[in-house]
Design a protein around this motif. Structure first.
Motif, PDB file in Angstrom:
ATOM      1  N   ASP A  53      28.378  38.572  55.095  1.00 15.16           N
ATOM      2  CA  ASP A  53      28.540  37.141  55.320  1.00 15.16           C
ATOM      3  C   ASP A  53      28.480  36.333  54.030  1.00 15.16           C
ATOM      4  N   GLU A  54      27.826  36.874  53.020  1.00 19.25           N
ATOM      5  CA  GLU A  54      27.617  36.123  51.782  1.00 19.25           C
ATOM      6  C   GLU A  54      28.525  36.577  50.648  1.00 19.25           C
ATOM      7  N   ALA A  55      29.187  37.736  50.812  1.00 19.32           N
ATOM      8  CA  ALA A  55      30.016  38.270  49.735  1.00 19.32           C
ATOM      9  C   ALA A  55      31.225  37.366  49.491  1.00 19.32           C
ATOM     10  N   LEU A  56      31.615  37.254  48.218  1.00 10.42           N
ATOM     11  CA  LEU A  56      32.749  36.432  47.812  1.00 10.42           C
ATOM     12  C   LEU A  56      33.732  37.262  47.003  1.00 10.42           C
ATOM     13  N   VAL A  57      34.993  36.858  47.020  1.00  4.61           N
ATOM     14  CA  VAL A  57      36.031  37.582  46.286  1.00  4.61           C
ATOM     15  C   VAL A  57      36.822  36.608  45.429  1.00  4.61           C
ATOM     16  N   ARG A  58      37.498  37.176  44.440  1.00  6.64           N
ATOM     17  CA  ARG A  58      38.431  36.421  43.611  1.00  6.64           C
ATOM     18  C   ARG A  58      39.682  37.275  43.453  1.00  6.64           C
ATOM     19  N   GLU A  59      40.861  36.654  43.534  1.00  5.95           N
ATOM     20  CA  GLU A  59      42.124  37.374  43.421  1.00  5.95           C
ATOM     21  C   GLU A  59      42.901  36.883  42.208  1.00  5.95           C
ATOM     22  N   LYS A  60      43.710  37.805  41.647  1.00  4.02           N
ATOM     23  CA  LYS A  60      44.597  37.412  40.557  1.00  4.02           C
ATOM     24  C   LYS A  60      45.837  38.280  40.598  1.00  4.02           C
ATOM     25  N   GLU A  61      47.001  37.640  40.433  1.00  4.04           N
ATOM     26  CA  GLU A  61      48.275  38.352  40.411  1.00  4.04           C
ATOM     27  C   GLU A  61      48.750  38.482  38.971  1.00  4.04           C
ATOM     28  N   SER A  62      49.305  39.636  38.689  1.00  3.22           N
ATOM     29  CA  SER A  62      49.795  39.893  37.341  1.00  3.22           C
ATOM     30  C   SER A  62      51.163  39.264  37.131  1.00  3.22           C
ATOM     31  N   ALA A  63      51.583  39.238  35.893  1.00  2.00           N
ATOM     32  CA  ALA A  63      52.971  38.886  35.599  1.00  2.00           C
ATOM     33  C   ALA A  63      53.888  40.000  36.111  1.00  2.00           C
ATOM     34  N   THR A  64      55.157  39.691  36.269  1.00  2.00           N
ATOM     35  CA  THR A  64      56.125  40.686  36.738  1.00  2.00           C
ATOM     36  C   THR A  64      56.328  41.754  35.664  1.00  2.00           C
ATOM     37  N   PHE A  65      56.405  43.007  36.094  1.00  7.42           N
ATOM     38  CA  PHE A  65      56.647  44.111  35.168  1.00  7.42           C
ATOM     39  C   PHE A  65      57.594  45.105  35.834  1.00  7.42           C
ATOM     40  N   LEU A  66      58.087  46.061  35.050  1.00 11.84           N
ATOM     41  CA  LEU A  66      59.128  46.981  35.502  1.00 11.84           C
ATOM     42  C   LEU A  66      58.569  48.337  35.887  1.00 11.84           C
ATOM     43  N   VAL A  67      59.150  48.894  36.953  1.00  9.27           N
ATOM     44  CA  VAL A  67      59.024  50.313  37.266  1.00  9.27           C
ATOM     45  C   VAL A  67      60.444  50.866  37.205  1.00  9.27           C
TER      46      VAL A  67
END
Length: 734
Positions: free
Chosen positions: A628-642
């Protein structure tokens, strides 16, 4: 006396800005559920308690907080400092004071008040001595007079015109008077007939202290090099001790004839010749035309005042504040220990000349006294009185001034002790009873984040009739002000106490010690306060994905290593989920089946199509918090190639030459080679000389081909390590 007050902190704009941003997070996340793991602020030990504001309490070297012995005023004095105390044969008390050069007398009969006994032209009355016949003398500065205070006519004499300061006086059983003087570091003797003679002319700039032993030997302590001289009854001079500190401020003869010496070297003065007791010193050897002499040989009251004002820049009260810490017994070491800046000591030199360190503290030692088997040590600038018991190798603070410093001590015939103080000047009597109350106010504790404070507990002893009560207050700026909460209700049961204060970033406690039985004191040994800081989400500082276009193509990029750096304001343990999405996909795909704790992830791309991708990192503090108390943070990378696709090779043959066109859908081309008729591979380069685009054109010259048909193979490599090839037949005619 006036309290010292709290040590002030500067309130920074950055603190307010940080709190403002945190408050926004709290508002967004909701009430108590945002408070994270439980933490504890613990306070115990002499080093922790010594930082706090103390009033009528003392701290032992074992870290025990006790009520100090009561200090009973003896009456008011119109003085800034009481430099010395003496008792006449009739029981009257004398106090030599500064900064206005007055000597006060208090009759033996009770009750009595202090009356002016001498108002000298000098600006300091520095020292006192009583002869066996009852005559009382005072030594002054800067005119170097020795004045008989007990005679209403105040007859005065001067050992020598060059003597400016009578720093200390002592008398022997034959009625001789001895004076430690400056600025020429001389020891003078005045016989019973009032005639002065030079007993010893030292190399020191000043002799600051003097004492006479029962065998007639005279001891003098110097500044500059911290030497203790002995002048025997036969007038032979020797050095009995070379102290690690630079200034021997006070001397005391023990009942067995041993010598006690206290030092008062300031922290910032250096190891050889630090600035000492309000005197101007040169850095070389003493000479008659030194800076001291030039300053102090003055003509007229105005010049004398100017000299003493300049000298006062070196007074003990002008010394930098020392770190507050309980003194400690040395264990009786006979070897001198190196002195760190600000540390001073008490040494005992026995009749055989063996020196032993008894006590050391980060303080200036101004005065010594002995009562029974107890050695009393008066210090500054924090006004602590210590008791040293040699047999137990133990030192304990027994009393503390609310403000000022202890400059002089005088043992009383009944076993009591008189204390002369500075800033302000007063004379107080040490009571054998404990003060009825006192308090310890902690330094401000920074929880780093807004926090909720909970259980409050402490360890200690409360003999019958005594008690300990603890209060707490909190705020959101580092310096207590009107925005802080009021002190909470007093908590007296350490097993059930709570902080009872509002949430805040900063907190402070106040421990009140009291007793109704002056024979006993409560004792506090430790304080603990539990708190929960606001739980803030992790901060993703960096998320890195590889750029295959910068590779050299030497190996296929089948695994891409993703790296990140994440911090947590609460220092929580963290875990991570890695997700990926190709351009055009409607959702993210989890690369990690369960959260991981490493800060790198090697992604096997062979099961994914070529294209442009993004990675999303989800960082959470679940390992340290409930669901109930846990928190998260998200981050997206720049576009890259496969990129798994091979380059395309198109060849246009000619007469003994060919033109090749290389193309790649995703990454730049980095290498090309050709082979003829299955022979060795030969490197070739674009017509413009650079591999720098997704499309390159190359011209292959083949001048040595013989007539007939030949196979030309061309292969190309892209930055991702993918290899593609093409072929063509070249027919050469005669």
């Amino acid at each position: 006396m006036i309290d010292n007050g709290f040590k002030r902190r500067r309130r920074g704009i950055s603190i307010l800005a940080l709190f403002g941003s945190i408050a926004g997070v709290i508002a967004a996340l909701g009430p108590f559920s945002v408070f994270g793991k439980l933490e504890t602020w613990r306070q115990e030990g002499a080093s922790a308690f010594a930082k706090h504001h103390r009033e009528r309490v003392v701290i032992s070297d074992q870290g025990k907080v006790r009520l100090s012995q009561a200090l009973v005023p003896t009456g008011s004095l119109a003085a800034e400092r009481v430099w010395d105390l003496a008792r006449g044969n009739d029981g009257a008390l004398y106090a030599a004071t500064g900064d206005s050069g007055k000597v006060f007398r208090r009759a033996a009969q009770e009750p009595s008040s202090w009356e002016l006994a001498l108002d000298a032209a000098d600006s300091q009355a520095l020292s006192l001595a009583v002869l066996p016949d009852g005559k009382v003398f005072v030594g002054t500065g800067p005119t170097g007079q020795v004045v008989e205070v007990s005679d209403a006519k105040h007859p005065a004499s001067r050992p020598d015109p060059k003597v400016q300061y009578i720093w200390d006086l002592a008398a022997d059983a034959q009625g001789n008077l001895f004076a430690a003087t400056g600025p020429n570091g001389q020891l003078w003797k005045r016989n019973a007939q009032g005639q002065w003679s030079l007993l010893y002319d030292s190399k020191a700039t000043h002799l600051l202290s003097v004492a006479v032993a029962p065998d007639g030997a005279v001891y003098a302590g110097s500044d500059g090099e911290g030497l203790i001289y002995r002048v025997g009854p036969d007038a032979k001079v020797s050095v009995v001790y070379d102290a690690p500190q630079s200034e021997v401020r006070t001397l005391l003869i023990g009942p067995d004839g041993s010598l006690y010496a206290g030092t008062a070297a300031e922290a910032g003065g250096g190891s050889n010749r630090p600035a000492g007791l309000f005197s101007q010193r040169d850095s070389g050897s003493r000479s008659d035309d030194s800076a001291d002499h030039a300053v102090a040989v003055a003509s007229g009251p105005r010049a004398a005042n100017d000299a003493i004002e300049l000298a006062q820049a070196k007074k003990p009260d002008a010394a930098p504040s020392q770190a507050k810490g309980a003194g400690r017994a040395s264990g009786g070491s006979a070897a001198p220990k190196p002195a760190t800046p600000g540390e001073n000591a008490v040494y005992r030199i026995d009749r055989e000349g063996v020196a032993r360190e008894l006590f050391r503290a980060k303080a200036l030692i101004f005065a010594l006294a002995r009562i029974g088997d107890r050695l009393l040590v008066g210090t500054g600038p924090d006004g602590l009185l210590y008791e040293v018991r040699e047999d137990d190798n133990e030192s304990t603070p027994v009393a503390k001034l609310d403000t000022g410093q202890i400059l002089s001590l005088l043992a009383e015939p009944n076993g009591g002790l008189l204390i002369g103080t500075g800033d302000p000047g007063s004379v107080v009597r040490l009571s054998p009873s404990f003060a009825d109350h006192g308090e310890l106010v902690s330094d401000v504790f920074d929880a780093k984040l807004p926090s909720r404070f909970g259980a409050l507990s402490w360890r200690g002893d409360t003999p019958e009739g005594s008690s300990i009560a603890v209060q707490v207050r909190s705020g959101n700026v580092g310096e207590p002000d009107e925005t802080w909460s009021d002190w909470s209700a007093e908590q007296k049961n350490p097993e059930q106490a709570t902080a009872q204060t509002r949430s805040g970033r900063f907190v402070q406690y106040r421990a009140k010690l009291s007793t109704s039985d002056s024979r006993h004191t409560p004792e506090l040994r430790g304080v603990s306060l539990s708190y929960r800081s606001t739980n803030l989400p992790p901060e993703i500082n960096k998320l890195e994905t590889p750029d295959v276009s910068t590779s050299d193509g030497t190996a296929r990029q089948t695994k891409l290593t993703i790296r990140w750096d994440v911090s947590d304001p609460n220092d929580d343990e963290l875990n991570y989920t890695v997700q990926v999405r190709k351009e055009g996909w409607p959702a993210w795909i989890d690369l990690t089946e369960t959260p991981i704790t490493e800060k790198t992830y090697a992604w096997d791309t062979t099961a994914f199509p070529s294209g442009r991708y993004q990675v999303r990192l989800v960082a959470g503090d679940r390992p340290s918090n409930s669901p109930d108390e846990a928190l998260v943070r998200e981050k997206e990378s720049a576009t890259f190639l496969v990129d798994h696709d091979s380059p395309q090779v198109s060849i246009t043959p000619g007469d003994r030459k060919a033109t090749a066109t290389l193309t790649d859908a995703f990454t730049r081309l980095v290498k090309a080679e050709y082979a003829v008729d299955g022979g060795a591979w030969t490197s070739i380069f674009p017509d413009d000389g650079l591999f720098d685009t997704l499309r390159e054109q190359l011209t292959i010259a083949l001048p040595d081909l013989k007539p007939g048909a030949h196979l030309l193979m061309v292969r190309a490599t892209d930055a991702a390590g993918n290899v593609g090839s093409g072929d063509a037949l070249i027919t050469v005619k005669d």
